[in-house]
Design a protein around this motif. Sequence first.
Motif, short mmCIF file in Angstrom:
data_model
loop_
_atom_site.label_atom_id
_atom_site.label_comp_id
_atom_site.label_asym_id
_atom_site.label_seq_id
_atom_site.Cartn_x
_atom_site.Cartn_y
_atom_site.Cartn_z
N VAL A 289 -2.79 -6.51 8.96
CA VAL A 289 -1.52 -7.16 8.62
C VAL A 289 -0.92 -6.47 7.41
CG1 VAL A 289 -0.45 -9.29 7.88
CG2 VAL A 289 -2.25 -9.35 9.58
N LEU A 290 0.33 -6.11 7.55
CA LEU A 290 1.03 -5.45 6.45
C LEU A 290 2.20 -6.34 6.06
CD1 LEU A 290 1.17 -2.74 4.84
CD2 LEU A 290 2.82 -1.99 6.50
N ASN A 291 2.25 -6.69 4.79
CA ASN A 291 3.35 -7.51 4.31
C ASN A 291 4.46 -6.64 3.79
OD1 ASN A 291 3.49 -10.34 4.37
ND2 ASN A 291 1.56 -10.41 3.26
N LEU A 292 5.54 -6.62 4.50
CA LEU A 292 6.70 -5.84 4.06
C LEU A 292 7.59 -6.80 3.30
CD1 LEU A 292 7.14 -2.87 4.97
CD2 LEU A 292 8.88 -3.71 6.46
N LYS B 196 -2.40 -0.90 1.35
CA LYS B 196 -2.18 -0.50 2.74
C LYS B 196 -1.11 0.59 2.84
CE LYS B 196 -3.72 -4.86 4.48
NZ LYS B 196 -3.29 -6.26 4.64
N PHE B 197 -0.08 0.48 2.03
CA PHE B 197 0.95 1.52 2.06
C PHE B 197 0.34 2.86 1.68
CE2 PHE B 197 3.64 -2.24 1.11
CZ PHE B 197 4.40 -2.19 2.26
#
Lengths: 175, 167, 376, 333
Positions: free
Chosen positions: C18-21, D139-140
């Motif tokens: 899960v990536l929170n943008l 994560k980026f």
Amino acid sequence: MMLSLPQLAEAFGQLLRNGATRPEGQAPEHPGSPGAANLAAPATACRLTDYALKGYHLDVTVSPGEVVSAASLLDGEGFALDAITGLDWMADGQMEVVYDYFHPRNALRVVVRTRLPRAEPVVPTISTVFPGANWHEREAHDFFGIRFLGHPDLTPLLLPEDADYHPLRKDFALS
Amino acid sequence: MEPQTELDCSPLVRFAALDDLLALGRANSLWPLTFGLACCAIEMMAAGASRFDLSRFGAEVFRASPRQADVMIVAGTINKKMAAAVKTLYDQMPEPKWVIAMGNCAISGGPFVFPGQYAVVEGVDKLFPVDVFVPGCPPRPEALIEGILELEKKITGRRRWPVVKPQ
Amino acid sequence: MMPQTERSAADGPQETFVLNLGPQHPATHGVLRVKLTMDGEYITRAEPVPGYIHRMHEKMGENRTWAQFLPNTSRIDYLSAMTYTHAYVAAVERAARIEVPLRAEYIRVITSELNRLSSHLVWFGAFLLDLGGFTPLLYAFDDREKILDLLEGLTGSRLTYCYYRIGGVCNDVDEAFVQGTRDFVAQMRPRFGMYRDLVTDNVILRKRLEGIGPISAELCRRYGATGPVIRGAGVPYDVRKVEPYSVYGQFDFEIPVFPEGDCMARYRVRMEEMAQSLRIIEQAIDRLPAGPVMAPSVPRVLKPPPGDCCFAVEAARGRFAVRIVSDGKEIPYRVKLRTPSFSNLSLFEEASRGMLLPDALALMGSLDLVIPDIDR
Amino acid sequence: MNTALHLAEPYRLLLFLVGTLAFVGFNAAYLVWLERKGAGRFQRRAGPTEVGYAGLLQPVADAIKLLSKQLIVPPGTDATLFRLAPMLVMAPALMCFVAMPFSDALAARPLNLGLVMVFAFGSIHVLAIMLGGWASRNKFAIISAARVVSQNVAYEIPMLLVVITLLMITGTTDLNEIVRQQGGGFWHWNILRLTANPLMPVTFVVFYICMLAETNRAPFDMAEAESELVAGAFTEYGGMGFGLFFMGEYANIVIGCSLATVLFFGGWQSPIGVWPGLFWFLLKLYLLIFSVIWVRWTFPRTQFYGLLNLSWKILIPLSLFVLVLSSVLLKFL
């Protein structure tokens, strides 16, 4: 497909007559809430309105159980959902849900409205018909506490995740 | 990204000349955080654009990561859902860091304050200390630049240009 | 068409994360948060989480008089403040049966179109910024400043104009504005050629936009998406033509429609729309009638008769509708704002499924979101 | 500087070490200034003007600020790698300058394997960015690290292929020797040696594109990709850690452009036969660097698969073709 206003009004009239003649035992698609039964049968009506005065062409009032069939009817005619609005009639003890529809190819606007008991406002979801209704219903739930039966996820959309208040209810006040 | 614990970063020993040099360097290289909230963010962008050109003061390096930013320009309304995220961003910025509250919403909640309001944080100084307040709804880009000059003055103790007195 | 953008099921199950943008992320143009479930760089589910700039506009509508709500209307979608104010004042005028003088209607059209132009210019710059090109942003802002100068001279504000009044507009236009607008139209025309040479014809841009983020007309309809999104999917839906309001019926302009439904189609729709706005402005300036700019009989304390009414306008992002309910008092009973970004964003989850992250961001940019417009 | 060449070897090396450090540091700092000024000019604005004359003290202010920033090692990171990565980006860049001939006699260490060494050390910064991205626990940053590795693997191949083409023509890997071969007027430069291989200009274009990709510059700035990945692999770096990455990026541009100058534009050779070699080398170098800046502020970013497609489907076949053509010509002419 060019759709004319009288045809549409006729189709709604048909829908409402069907709803009125439906035997008591056979509930519509969604049973509604127990509270809905206690309420006096909501006035169902379908009337043409003056666009210049109102901004819409057709004003339809249905019982809470029929919003889904109304949505299906409009979906079949190529309408799109504009918005879903709550309206708190505190003095009457009622909660109104207003569905605005527009047609992406014709100048046709239809308003479908239904009244719910204010104490327990429950109405079936139309997100099964219009996926776009998902967010509009979540928003109406945020603001008015209207519960949409069968909605996949009624967590707050615009309010914080843990919000347990419904700010657009007329009796709302921050303690 | 977890919030950082607050650290006291005030030095034990001070060197006057070195401190002046550091202050001068810091004041002339204020990198803002890319962080637009609402209407004011558009004016913040306009301040960085060609006509107003923040880059003249070396402050056009908008960094998207709080770790590389020196000054947080809070440009817009902060509501209660956003407050925690803003606080985290502030905590993630390394010391020394500054905050400019741009616009009435960031200063006090602005036009969105009324009895019984349920969403808006009434001023970003409720969350963390603010160095410069830039009033306006939204403030003009010139006002933001003035705010940055004011912040430079706060850092170095000197004003870059004399203040122009209104006639 | 672009097999690389889709991950086939044959690749087998993958670990997702899960990536929170956001809420603070440069690509979300504000404080939108998107919860991305990612499989490598492929998006399996993108769930937008709005509400980080919810500012109670609808609650405020129930707290102040009809006229006191006007400043709010400029702050919902601050990039097209004029059109939003237009919808609200027109709805109140409709409810209170107020006739607006013709000159005021013309001024409303001119300022609305100028505002649409400036909004599209911001979108143009911000969209290119999403795609990694920084320079067009500053060119667009430079052109926008000229519009802002005009509107500032007229209204005193650069962004949140609050210029329309119930029954007309705040003050009359002067000769400087008329001449300035004429000059601006002449100046702006050749700029589109420059934008085409600099940006639209760029091979990298075309590769990034053509065939990316397809949105069909049916998808738009099911989610109620409007504006350049639905016109980029081949449906000529524009409130200015379908339900002509104000004096839009009197002008000769076209609704640009591109049937491809990809990001490039939406890009082209907006670029064409800017030229059409110039056409409308030119005609309106030339035909600007004389007369008053305020209706003579607007009561000081406005009490529209009980009942509800709607008014929809074509804002820069699509159909913006105001539904007001009056119970005959000086305070609105309910002000419902139907904002285009809300509906346009709601289709993002379905449209972005299986896309690569940069493509999804291009798609999001092509929807032209203004976050307070979603959250209200 | 020339007297330095006659000093005893240790002193000479020491002098060059200092000189190289100063050169790289100065370049990294003032290329940022040039970039900001250049960007300003491309965008109809002034760029830095207020900090010193024409903003010339801007890099100094930035350096002071970055040096005096709080150092944060975010919780949960691999602290050793996190601290190591910025150094790993800078040190190999410095090493590359050891073999670089600034003029006929001005080279720290004339190496007959100079080109190989530059490539060997030039590739390490990829590792550093990857380590930085990995160690950040963000994560980026991890997405960015993965991008950097696949991008650099893809572009190392066509780059080496065109360099092999060039080596077949020059017959040496000594950089100074390569430059010497190109003496006697600009028509002797490798980019115009059409008799050896009519596709030499194409070779340069391939090299230039690969150089942009290797240094993660726009339109191939997948690693930083600000609108997508916040700040890519550097997201968690603040202060001088970020400053070193920033400097490393510019140092790598200098290396890439120096290499292009040496390999294709005759290095320190004068095109018209006047003025010293160092002047010409720097002139060519900065013109190339300017072109890199120009490209950055003109084009939008490519998409990642577009980037890999360009390498695997166009550049590699093209450079292979050039290589084969070159060897055939070498054999039969």
